[in-house]
Design an enzyme around this catalytic site. Structure first.
Site, PDB file in Angstrom:
ATOM      1  CE  LYS A  48      -0.250  -0.581   5.007  1.00  0.00           C
ATOM      2  NZ  LYS A  48      -0.952  -1.352   6.046  1.00  0.00           N
ATOM      3  CE1 TYR A 264      10.790  32.786   3.399  1.00  0.00           C
ATOM      4  CE2 TYR A 264      10.918  30.386   3.190  1.00  0.00           C
ATOM      5  CZ  TYR A 264      10.741  31.641   2.614  1.00  0.00           C
ATOM      6  OH  TYR A 264      10.526  31.734   1.265  1.00  0.00           O
TER       7      TYR A 264
HETATM    8  C1  LIG Z   1      -0.219  -2.284   6.739  1.00  0.00           C
HETATM    9  C2  LIG Z   1      -0.755  -3.608   7.086  1.00  0.00           C
HETATM   10  C3  LIG Z   1       0.101  -4.725   7.163  1.00  0.00           C
HETATM   11  C4  LIG Z   1       1.599  -4.621   7.044  1.00  0.00           C
HETATM   12  O1  LIG Z   1       2.105  -4.023   8.208  1.00  0.00           O
HETATM   13  P1  LIG Z   1       3.674  -3.863   8.474  1.00  0.00           P
HETATM   14  O2  LIG Z   1       3.707  -3.460   9.898  1.00  0.00           O
HETATM   15  O3  LIG Z   1       4.145  -2.764   7.570  1.00  0.00           O
HETATM   16  O4  LIG Z   1       4.324  -5.145   8.204  1.00  0.00           O
HETATM   17  C5  LIG Z   1      -0.475  -5.972   7.379  1.00  0.00           C
HETATM   18  N1  LIG Z   1      -1.822  -6.093   7.537  1.00  0.00           N
HETATM   19  C6  LIG Z   1      -2.664  -5.047   7.504  1.00  0.00           C
HETATM   20  C7  LIG Z   1      -4.115  -5.258   7.706  1.00  0.00           C
HETATM   21  C8  LIG Z   1      -2.156  -3.757   7.297  1.00  0.00           C
HETATM   22  O5  LIG Z   1      -2.998  -2.713   7.278  1.00  0.00           O
END
Ligand SMILES: *Cc1c(COP(=O)(O)O)cnc(C)c1O
Length: 369
Positions: A48, A264
């Site tokens: 993601k 700034y």
């Molecule tokens: C983001 C996510 C993961 C992966 O998590 P990490 O801590 O980056 O390994 C796994 N399962 C779900 C449901 C997530 O939202």
């Protein structure tokens, strides 16, 4: 969307000002390491948010070459985009179904994660309408209270399991709230609840662990683990390698006098005559503004502290103590590397490395090695 084309060669064209070098071998090795830690389970990749900022297409096709067959994204549009790269992989959408999205899932062969009873009813209805079993994941909330079937919907699910016959339920999953902290009793509490429910659905594969969950041990692994941050070394384990080298070029070098200010708001006053270097990277590139007057960059291994506020396109560092032979207008400095990690920057400003990696901007050129 404006973004720099990725580079796939060693040569750095002179028109570049900022560069993210991504070590694809480190990502591949991390994937193998995580797979071997959960050797009796399959290892899905969570990609993601543009693969945590490292590039959805590049990272996903690399992992597919390494044998990964299951990919999770958060939202539907990410999945539709990923499908154009990965024709033959299982792509799961964690956010699930929203009204009128079923045809997008079906047409792109995407697999929704069903997070409540309404989604289940909708998907079962679509399956009947189309006269075929549609694949899905069931996500049960065991303590995170974010996504997944809540208590009431879980009860409803278990009293109407016949609904699943219209579908092809592939995975029964839940998500840990505190896997980064092995001492938190919530981990075991969630695992027990998960297991008690999961054993009632023996035909489905079970998945509970994220990266932290992999490190909690084999009791948490079940049939599939889902790793995201571990792939990129954004998890504190000696067995994982960082994969990012972030660089920017010095644009100008100047001398300023004792008592004069930088940037700034004049938030930094010079306590001596100083040599300052202006870097061509700023907060628009995701170089976090909270590092103003706090962080440092590396110039041939020498620390150069950030002075004044980081502005949109520029960051000023103090190079007074660095030998002049080590830099010039046009030379590259390192903002993140193996010794100055994203985790260190994040710690400095009270956040987590994923917030920083996912915000690295489109203007930065990505170089995949
Ligand atoms: C983001 C996510 C993961 C992966 O998590 P990490 O801590 O980056 O390994 C796994 N399962 C779900 C449901 C997530 O939202």
């Amino acid at each position: 969307m404006y973004s720099q084309p990725a580079l796939h060669q060693d040569y750095l064209p002179p028109h570049l000002t900022t560069l993210m070098e991504i070590d694809t071998q480190a990502i591949a090795e991390n994937y193998k390491t995580l797979c071997s830690l959960a050797q009796n389970s399959s290892c899905a990749a969570v990609v993601k948010a543009n693969a945590y900022g490292f590039g959805l297409q590049e990272v996903s096709s690399l992992l597919q070459q390494e044998g990964c067959q299951d990919f999770f994204v958060a939202h539907l549009e990410e999945a539709i985009f990923l499908k154009t790269t990965l024709k033959n992989a299982n792509i799961y959408v964690l956010s699930g179904l929203l009204p009128e999205t079923a045809e997008f899932f079906v047409n792109n062969s995407l697999i929704p994660v069903l997070n409540d009873f309404g989604m289940l009813e909708y998907w079962a209805y679509e399956a009947k309408l189309r006269g075929k079993k549609l694949p899905c994941v069931l996500h049960i909330d065991t303590g995170m209270h974010r996504n997944g079937f809540d208590r009431k919907d879980t009860e409803k699910l278990f009293s109407s399991l016949e609904m699943l016959t219209a579908l092809e339920p592939k995975i029964f999953m839940s998500h840990l709230a505190s896997s980064h902290d092995p001492k938190d009793p919530l981990n075991e509490q969630q695992r027990r609840l998960f297991e008690s429910l999961q054993t009632q659905l023996p035909s489905m594969k079970a998945s509970l662990a994220d990266t932290g969950g992999i490190y909690l041990g084999s009791a948490f692994h079940y049939d599939m683990v889902r790793t995201g941050k571990g792939l990129f070394g954004l998890y504190p384990s000696d067995s994982l390698r960082p994969c990012l080298n972030l660089r920017a070029r010095i644009l100008q070098i100047r001398t300023a006098l004792k008592g004069e200010s930088v940037g700034y708001g004049a938030t930094h006053l010079l306590t001596r005559e100083s040599k300052l270097a202006t870097l061509g990277i700023g907060f628009v590139d995701g170089y976090d503004r909270r590092l103003s007057n706090k962080g440092y960059v590396l110039i041939q291994g020498f620390k150069a502290p950030i002075v004044g506020r980081i502005s949109m396109d520029y960051t000023v560092v103090d190079v007074t103590d660095i030998p002049e032979s080590e830099y010039y207008a046009g030379s590259w400095v390192e903002l993140v590397n193996d010794t100055l990690s994203l985790d260190m920057l994040a710690h400095e400003i009270g956040t987590i490395s994923r917030e920083l990696s996912t915000r690295l901007g489109n203007r930065i050129t990505r170089l995949y090695r």
